[in-house]
Design an enzyme around this catalytic site. Structure first.
Site, PDB file in Angstrom:
ATOM      1  N   ASN A   9      43.648  40.736  43.804  1.00  0.00           N
ATOM      2  CA  ASN A   9      42.480  41.613  43.721  1.00  0.00           C
ATOM      3  C   ASN A   9      41.347  40.768  43.151  1.00  0.00           C
ATOM      4  O   ASN A   9      41.303  40.522  41.949  1.00  0.00           O
ATOM      5  CB  ASN A   9      42.799  42.808  42.800  1.00  0.00           C
ATOM      6  CG  ASN A   9      41.585  43.675  42.533  1.00  0.00           C
ATOM      7  OD1 ASN A   9      40.548  43.523  43.177  1.00  0.00           O
ATOM      8  ND2 ASN A   9      41.706  44.587  41.577  1.00  0.00           N
ATOM      9  N   TRP A  10      40.475  40.330  44.044  1.00  0.00           N
ATOM     10  CA  TRP A  10      39.411  39.416  43.614  1.00  0.00           C
ATOM     11  C   TRP A  10      38.268  40.133  42.893  1.00  0.00           C
ATOM     12  O   TRP A  10      37.344  39.491  42.394  1.00  0.00           O
ATOM     13  CB  TRP A  10      38.868  38.636  44.825  1.00  0.00           C
ATOM     14  CG  TRP A  10      39.788  37.533  45.278  1.00  0.00           C
ATOM     15  CD1 TRP A  10      40.953  37.151  44.699  1.00  0.00           C
ATOM     16  CD2 TRP A  10      39.584  36.644  46.393  1.00  0.00           C
ATOM     17  NE1 TRP A  10      41.487  36.080  45.385  1.00  0.00           N
ATOM     18  CE2 TRP A  10      40.673  35.758  46.419  1.00  0.00           C
ATOM     19  CE3 TRP A  10      38.586  36.516  47.376  1.00  0.00           C
ATOM     20  CZ2 TRP A  10      40.802  34.757  47.388  1.00  0.00           C
ATOM     21  CZ3 TRP A  10      38.712  35.530  48.341  1.00  0.00           C
ATOM     22  CH2 TRP A  10      39.808  34.657  48.342  1.00  0.00           C
ATOM     23  N   LYS A  11      38.296  41.463  42.896  1.00  0.00           N
ATOM     24  CA  LYS A  11      37.242  42.260  42.245  1.00  0.00           C
ATOM     25  C   LYS A  11      35.854  41.783  42.723  1.00  0.00           C
ATOM     26  O   LYS A  11      35.744  41.312  43.839  1.00  0.00           O
ATOM     27  CB  LYS A  11      37.409  42.190  40.721  1.00  0.00           C
ATOM     28  CG  LYS A  11      38.848  42.556  40.308  1.00  0.00           C
ATOM     29  CD  LYS A  11      39.014  42.831  38.847  1.00  0.00           C
ATOM     30  CE  LYS A  11      40.480  43.204  38.587  1.00  0.00           C
ATOM     31  NZ  LYS A  11      40.744  43.533  37.198  1.00  0.00           N
ATOM     32  N   HIS A  94      41.828  52.151  41.704  1.00  0.00           N
ATOM     33  CA  HIS A  94      41.958  51.146  40.637  1.00  0.00           C
ATOM     34  C   HIS A  94      41.342  51.710  39.353  1.00  0.00           C
ATOM     35  O   HIS A  94      40.361  52.455  39.399  1.00  0.00           O
ATOM     36  CB  HIS A  94      41.252  49.852  41.045  1.00  0.00           C
ATOM     37  CG  HIS A  94      41.521  48.727  40.099  1.00  0.00           C
ATOM     38  ND1 HIS A  94      40.851  48.599  38.905  1.00  0.00           N
ATOM     39  CD2 HIS A  94      42.409  47.703  40.156  1.00  0.00           C
ATOM     40  CE1 HIS A  94      41.325  47.539  38.264  1.00  0.00           C
ATOM     41  NE2 HIS A  94      42.266  46.977  39.004  1.00  0.00           N
ATOM     42  N   GLU A  96      39.433  50.501  37.238  1.00  0.00           N
ATOM     43  CA  GLU A  96      37.993  50.225  37.070  1.00  0.00           C
ATOM     44  C   GLU A  96      37.165  51.218  37.876  1.00  0.00           C
ATOM     45  O   GLU A  96      36.064  51.599  37.468  1.00  0.00           O
ATOM     46  CB  GLU A  96      37.695  48.773  37.486  1.00  0.00           C
ATOM     47  CG  GLU A  96      38.192  47.793  36.420  1.00  0.00           C
ATOM     48  CD  GLU A  96      38.635  46.444  36.948  1.00  0.00           C
ATOM     49  OE1 GLU A  96      38.315  46.096  38.095  1.00  0.00           O
ATOM     50  OE2 GLU A  96      39.329  45.721  36.196  1.00  0.00           O
ATOM     51  N   GLU A 166      49.514  49.777  36.867  1.00  0.00           N
ATOM     52  CA  GLU A 166      48.642  48.874  36.119  1.00  0.00           C
ATOM     53  C   GLU A 166      48.241  49.524  34.800  1.00  0.00           C
ATOM     54  O   GLU A 166      47.264  50.287  34.753  1.00  0.00           O
ATOM     55  CB  GLU A 166      47.386  48.574  36.936  1.00  0.00           C
ATOM     56  CG  GLU A 166      47.663  47.907  38.265  1.00  0.00           C
ATOM     57  CD  GLU A 166      46.448  47.116  38.737  1.00  0.00           C
ATOM     58  OE1 GLU A 166      46.588  45.914  38.913  1.00  0.00           O
ATOM     59  OE2 GLU A 166      45.377  47.718  38.889  1.00  0.00           O
ATOM     60  N   GLY A 172      43.042  42.456  32.611  1.00  0.00           N
ATOM     61  CA  GLY A 172      41.992  41.539  32.203  1.00  0.00           C
ATOM     62  C   GLY A 172      41.969  41.249  30.707  1.00  0.00           C
ATOM     63  O   GLY A 172      41.009  40.671  30.199  1.00  0.00           O
ATOM     64  N   SER A 212      47.229  41.347  33.887  1.00  0.00           N
ATOM     65  CA  SER A 212      47.419  40.007  33.311  1.00  0.00           C
ATOM     66  C   SER A 212      48.689  39.314  33.801  1.00  0.00           C
ATOM     67  O   SER A 212      49.327  38.567  33.061  1.00  0.00           O
ATOM     68  CB  SER A 212      47.391  40.069  31.775  1.00  0.00           C
ATOM     69  OG  SER A 212      46.122  40.549  31.329  1.00  0.00           O
ATOM     70  N   GLY A 233      44.760  40.123  39.342  1.00  0.00           N
ATOM     71  CA  GLY A 233      43.311  39.981  39.266  1.00  0.00           C
ATOM     72  C   GLY A 233      42.926  38.546  38.968  1.00  0.00           C
ATOM     73  O   GLY A 233      42.920  37.682  39.844  1.00  0.00           O
TER      74      GLY A 233
HETATM   75  P1  PGA Z   1      44.203  41.165  35.890  1.00  0.00           P
HETATM   76  O1  PGA Z   1      43.780  42.369  36.856  1.00  0.00           O
HETATM   77  O2  PGA Z   1      45.352  40.464  36.581  1.00  0.00           O
HETATM   78  O3  PGA Z   1      42.996  40.306  35.769  1.00  0.00           O
HETATM   79  O4  PGA Z   1      44.633  41.776  34.609  1.00  0.00           O
HETATM   80  C1  PGA Z   1      44.724  43.107  37.564  1.00  0.00           C
HETATM   81  C2  PGA Z   1      44.041  44.222  38.328  1.00  0.00           C
HETATM   82  O5  PGA Z   1      43.076  44.790  37.807  1.00  0.00           O
HETATM   83  O6  PGA Z   1      44.411  44.545  39.465  1.00  0.00           O
END
Ligand code: PGA
Length: 250
Positions: A9-11, A94, A96, A166, A172, A212, A233
């Site tokens: 997931n490159w966001k 997600h 976010e 998640e 993150g 993470s 991510g």
């Molecule tokens: P992260 O993000 O690996 O940077 O914790 C995972 C995600 O939000 O899908």
């Protein structure tokens, strides 16, 4: 046996000049065996990534969709547009998006139905916040999110759905759920699926862990019986780290 899926997931990162080469490096490193691999870049980067992974086993997904097929919805992207752009998967709900863009279990459900209609594989994200975990509400929150997202989804369609657990406190933050903590929730999700759809379906649905995940912890997480892959991510933006996670899933 469920084939593992490692999804990046490159966001909201990278430009096409960076995304194409990164996707190509990853695709070259993956080879043809091992887990399924998916890259989910921002909408504008989809063509560059699609072209870079063309002819390889790496698939392309998006990070969101809207549920209407077309019309006056400024700024939105439809499921059919994603298929047209070459996507096979879409991340839905997600944390976010729930936190910053008002996504709810009801909108996740509508988007999931919409994706399934055009054969786009939904990756439905669920997870509790730190407060919810500390108050002992993890199980109730996951139950609510899963049952909300899957309302009206029949068993046949469920076989095409991917779920990502998640924990919000692990995204993150560098703070990963321990393999045991993650496994406990994954097992709870699979039991929920078994109760609703039966054992056969529940045993086939892939449940990814996200939060993470990195080279250093991937093997332990992916070694758990109900963890069928990762939604990655930060570490998916580094070719070496992401490749190491893919290798850990072999
Ligand atoms: P992260 O993000 O690996 O940077 O914790 C995972 C995600 O939000 O899908």
């Amino acid at each position: 046996m469920r084939t593992k899926l490692i999804a990046g997931n490159w966001k909201m990162n990278l430009t096409s000049g960076e995304a194409g080469p990164l996707a190509k490096t990853i695709a070259d490193a993956v080879g043809s065996d091992g887990p399924d691999v998916l890259l989910c870049p921002s909408f504008t980067l989809i063509p560059a990534v699609r072209d870079a992974v063309d002819g390889t086993k790496v698939q392309v997904g998006a990070q969101n969709i809207f549920w209407e097929p077309k019309g006056a919805y400024t700024g939105e992207v439809s499921a059919e547009m994603l298929i047209d752009a070459g996507c096979s998967h879409v991340i839905i709900g997600h944390s976010e998006r729930r936190q910053y863009f008002g996504e709810t279990d009801a909108s996740v459900q509508r988007k999931t139905m919409t994706a399934l209609k055009v054969d786009l594989i939904p990756i439905i994200c669920v997870g509790e916040t730190l407060d919810e975990r500390e108050e002992g509400r993890t199980e109730a929150i996951i139950d609510k999110q899963i049952s909300g997202a899957l309302t009206g989804i029949e068993a046949d369609d469920m076989l095409r759905v991917v779920i990502a657990y998640e924990p919000v406190w692990a995204i993150g933050t560098g703070r990963t759920a321990t393999p045991d903590t993650a496994q406990e929730v994954h097992k709870q999700i699979r039991t929920w699926l078994k109760n609703k759809y039966g054992k056969d379906v529940a045993e086939q649905v892939r449940i990814l862990y996200g939060g993470s995940m990195k080279a250093a912890n991937a093997a332990d997480l992916l070694g758990q019986p109900d963890i069928d892959g990762g939604l990655v991510g930060g570490a998916s933006l580094k070719a070496d780290e992401f490749k190491a996670i893919i290798d850990a899933a072999r």
